[in-house]
Design a protein around this motif. Structure first.
Motif, PDB file in Angstrom:
ATOM      1  N   LYS A 182     -47.324  23.000 -89.102  1.00  0.00           N
ATOM      2  CA  LYS A 182     -47.094  23.494 -87.794  1.00  0.00           C
ATOM      3  C   LYS A 182     -46.034  24.660 -87.897  1.00  0.00           C
ATOM      4  O   LYS A 182     -46.413  25.385 -86.663  1.00  0.00           O
ATOM      5  N   LYS A 183     -45.547  24.991 -88.640  1.00  0.00           N
ATOM      6  CA  LYS A 183     -44.373  26.055 -88.497  1.00  0.00           C
ATOM      7  C   LYS A 183     -44.947  27.325 -89.036  1.00  0.00           C
ATOM      8  O   LYS A 183     -44.184  28.171 -88.800  1.00  0.00           O
TER       9      LYS A 183
ATOM     10  N   ALA B 143     -53.547  28.983 -81.785  1.00  0.00           N
ATOM     11  CA  ALA B 143     -52.839  28.191 -81.089  1.00  0.00           C
ATOM     12  C   ALA B 143     -53.375  26.681 -80.938  1.00  0.00           C
ATOM     13  O   ALA B 143     -53.012  25.704 -80.237  1.00  0.00           O
ATOM     14  N   ILE B 144     -54.492  26.399 -81.879  1.00  0.00           N
ATOM     15  CA  ILE B 144     -54.996  24.879 -81.909  1.00  0.00           C
ATOM     16  C   ILE B 144     -53.778  24.084 -82.451  1.00  0.00           C
ATOM     17  O   ILE B 144     -52.881  24.285 -83.207  1.00  0.00           O
ATOM     18  N   GLN B 145     -54.078  22.943 -81.626  1.00  0.00           N
ATOM     19  CA  GLN B 145     -52.920  21.817 -81.950  1.00  0.00           C
ATOM     20  C   GLN B 145     -53.427  20.550 -82.816  1.00  0.00           C
ATOM     21  O   GLN B 145     -52.566  19.666 -83.063  1.00  0.00           O
ATOM     22  N   THR B 146     -54.852  20.587 -83.194  1.00  0.00           N
ATOM     23  CA  THR B 146     -55.043  19.233 -83.843  1.00  0.00           C
ATOM     24  C   THR B 146     -54.149  19.338 -85.321  1.00  0.00           C
ATOM     25  O   THR B 146     -54.287  20.438 -85.914  1.00  0.00           O
ATOM     26  N   TYR B 147     -53.784  18.170 -85.494  1.00  0.00           N
ATOM     27  CA  TYR B 147     -52.734  18.304 -86.875  1.00  0.00           C
ATOM     28  C   TYR B 147     -52.920  17.018 -87.837  1.00  0.00           C
ATOM     29  O   TYR B 147     -53.585  15.929 -87.393  1.00  0.00           O
ATOM     30  N   ALA B 148     -53.245  17.772 -89.033  1.00  0.00           N
ATOM     31  CA  ALA B 148     -53.420  16.814 -90.248  1.00  0.00           C
ATOM     32  C   ALA B 148     -51.931  16.745 -90.876  1.00  0.00           C
ATOM     33  O   ALA B 148     -51.876  17.628 -91.544  1.00  0.00           O
TER      34      ALA B 148
ATOM     35  N   THR C 133     -57.436  25.633 -76.089  1.00  0.00           N
ATOM     36  CA  THR C 133     -57.502  26.961 -76.524  1.00  0.00           C
ATOM     37  C   THR C 133     -59.013  27.042 -77.232  1.00  0.00           C
ATOM     38  O   THR C 133     -59.411  26.289 -77.901  1.00  0.00           O
ATOM     39  N   GLY C 134     -59.427  28.471 -76.957  1.00  0.00           N
ATOM     40  CA  GLY C 134     -60.666  28.783 -77.515  1.00  0.00           C
ATOM     41  C   GLY C 134     -60.322  30.149 -78.120  1.00  0.00           C
ATOM     42  O   GLY C 134     -60.490  30.200 -79.398  1.00  0.00           O
TER      43      GLY C 134
END
Ligand SMILES: Cc1cc2nc3c(=O)[nH]c(=O)nc-3n(C[C@H](O)[C@H](O)[C@H](O)COP(=O)(O)OP(=O)(O)OC[C@H]3O[C@@H](n4cnc5c(N)ncnc54)[C@H](O)[C@@H]3O)c2cc1C
Length: 407
Positions: free
Chosen positions: A181-182, A143-148, A137-138
């Protein structure tokens, strides 16, 4: 001396601007242009060029002097961006570092982050990059998925970024990631991640169509431990921060566009007066004259709009819509006008050793990064057609509520 066909640039009118322009010229002619081919071959720019820029006060131009900056207004940064593009110098990517990364720290960073990073950013000892785009995704940043994942006093970061300007050479990256994420865009946060942190790895610089001396690469995060102090702004405020900073980024792209067209036009004027065909200089053909008149006119018209946007930015009044217009219009104009210039070089225009080829290669991405020009038009249209979009949003909300009440 301003030529009769050039707009008087009140935005750069002071003696200080003229002195600053001389420093910029010295920097690019001495410390950048002689190394350009070497950097293009290796795919990145050497650290010495960054350190020299820091020494000459070219990094952190608008940054508060208490953090080692120059404390000047945005017009000085604008002049640097334009001149750099006029010289056709893709590296070092000063505007990414100074006009995009540094302001994030200045506006949203804690005292700890400001004190730790900003003085070294101003000197060139630390170089920063910004990671929003991901392989999947750009344009759709939400919609980014990188998760901390929150682990008490630190986060554990997993994911990847791509197309990151100076990602390969930077010492740290501001990483956009989800901390919840929610929550959609309200779950996005920004983390400062130092290069060399275990689990943070980088791809090699991409082989690009243009901007070859400046590196662009992928970044990978595998169970990277990031201390909580490295959170930039509050948790869940990342999306708003990015939206706040994007107008400045988009204006820097517009400034680069007008600078590049000015440089391309200068080379074209010189070449068309020297190159001969059918026993006359090619500028003797009416077609050449018309093309040059078109480029000069479109450049000056775009310059007037971009200058106005620079003034508004300095006053804190540049709206996202105006910044989007500047980015979209100036970069479209850049690509079209440099294409016309290249045509006047004939076959030589296609050869890399001729500067016009570099201007052409460097131009193309301007319509893509910082938000594609299609996204710029989406944003402008949403604002112009606000009544329609307001009603649409209300309808969607009502439908959602109705569905929820049925379930
Ligand atoms: C040299 C270079 C440097 C970059 N530097 C950085 C950087 O430092 N940091 C960073 O985070 N990113 C960076 N980028 C990434 C850049 O910002 C993205 O490539 C850009 O935002 C587009 O995203 P995408 O490539 O995923 O294209 P997509 O989002 O997949 O778009 C593909 C096409 O679909 C169109 N499209 C998408 N959505 C819509 C819509 N709603 N309406 C109409 N058309 C639409 C787009 O306009 C485009 O034409 C860089 C890219 C390049 C090439």
């Amino acid at each position: 001396m301003i030529k009769p066909y050039e707009l008087p640039r009140t935005v750069y009118g002071s003696e200080e601007h003229q002195m600053f322009k001389k420093t910029i010229e010295e920097y690019f002619k001495t410390y950048v242009l002689p190394y350009r081919e070497k950097w293009e071959e290796q795919g990145y720019c050497d650290r010495e060029a960054w350190l020299k820029a820091g020494e000459l006060g070219l990094l952190g131009i608008t940054l508060d002097p208490k953090y080692g900056g120059m404390g000047l207004d945005f017009s000085f940064s604008a002049l640097l961006i334009e001149e750099q593009a006029r010289y056709g110098a893709a590296a070092p990517a000063i505007s990414m570092h100074s006009d995009i990364v540094i302001p994030y720290f200045e506006k949203h960073g804690s005292d700890y982050l400001k004190e730790k990073y900003l003085p070294k950013c101003a000197s060139g000892e630390l170089i920063g990059s910004l990671g929003m785009t991901e392989p999947s995704t750009g344009s759709d940043v939400q919609a980014i998925q990188t998760y901390a994942e929150d682990r008490g006093d630190h986060y554990i970061l997993n994911g990847s970024k791509t197309f990151i300007t100076i990602g390969y050479t930077s010492d740290f990256t501001i990483v956009a990631c989800k901390t919840d994420k929610k929550k959609g865009f309200k779950g996005i946060s920004l983390l400062v991640v130092d290069s060399g942190t275990p689990g943070f790895t980088k791809g090699n610089p991409f082989h690009k169509l243009g901007l070859k001396a400046s590196d662009t690469c992928e970044l990978f995060f595998e169970d990277v431990k990031v201390p909580k102090e490295n959170l930039l702004g509050g948790e869940g405020t990342g999306f708003i921060q990015m939206m706040t900073e994007l107008p400045r980024e988009r204006l820097t792209i517009a400034l680069g566009a007008i600078g590049a067209v000015r440089g391309a036009l200068e080379h074209t004027v010189e070449y068309t007066q020297e190159r001969r065909a059918f026993k006359q200089p090619i500028c003797g053909f009416q077609n050449t004259q018309f093309k040059i008149a078109e480029v000069a006119t479109k450049l000056e018209v775009a310059t007037a709009f971009v200058d106005k946007c620079s003034e508004l930015l300095a006053l804190g009044k540049l709206t996202p819509e105006l910044a989007s217009m500047a980015k979209y219009h100036a970069s479209d104009m850049q690509c079209a006008m440099i294409d016309e210039c290249l045509q006047l070089f004939g076959g030589y225009g296609y050869i890399w050793e001729y500067p016009i080829a570099r201007y052409y290669g460097d131009a193309r991405v301007q319509r893509i990064y910082g938000g594609t020009n299609e996204i710029m038009k989406v944003m402008i249209a949403r604002s112009v057609l606000s009544k329609y979009f307001g009603e649409l949003k209300a309808q969607q909300k009502a439908r959602k509520l109705e569905m929820a009440s049925r379930n």
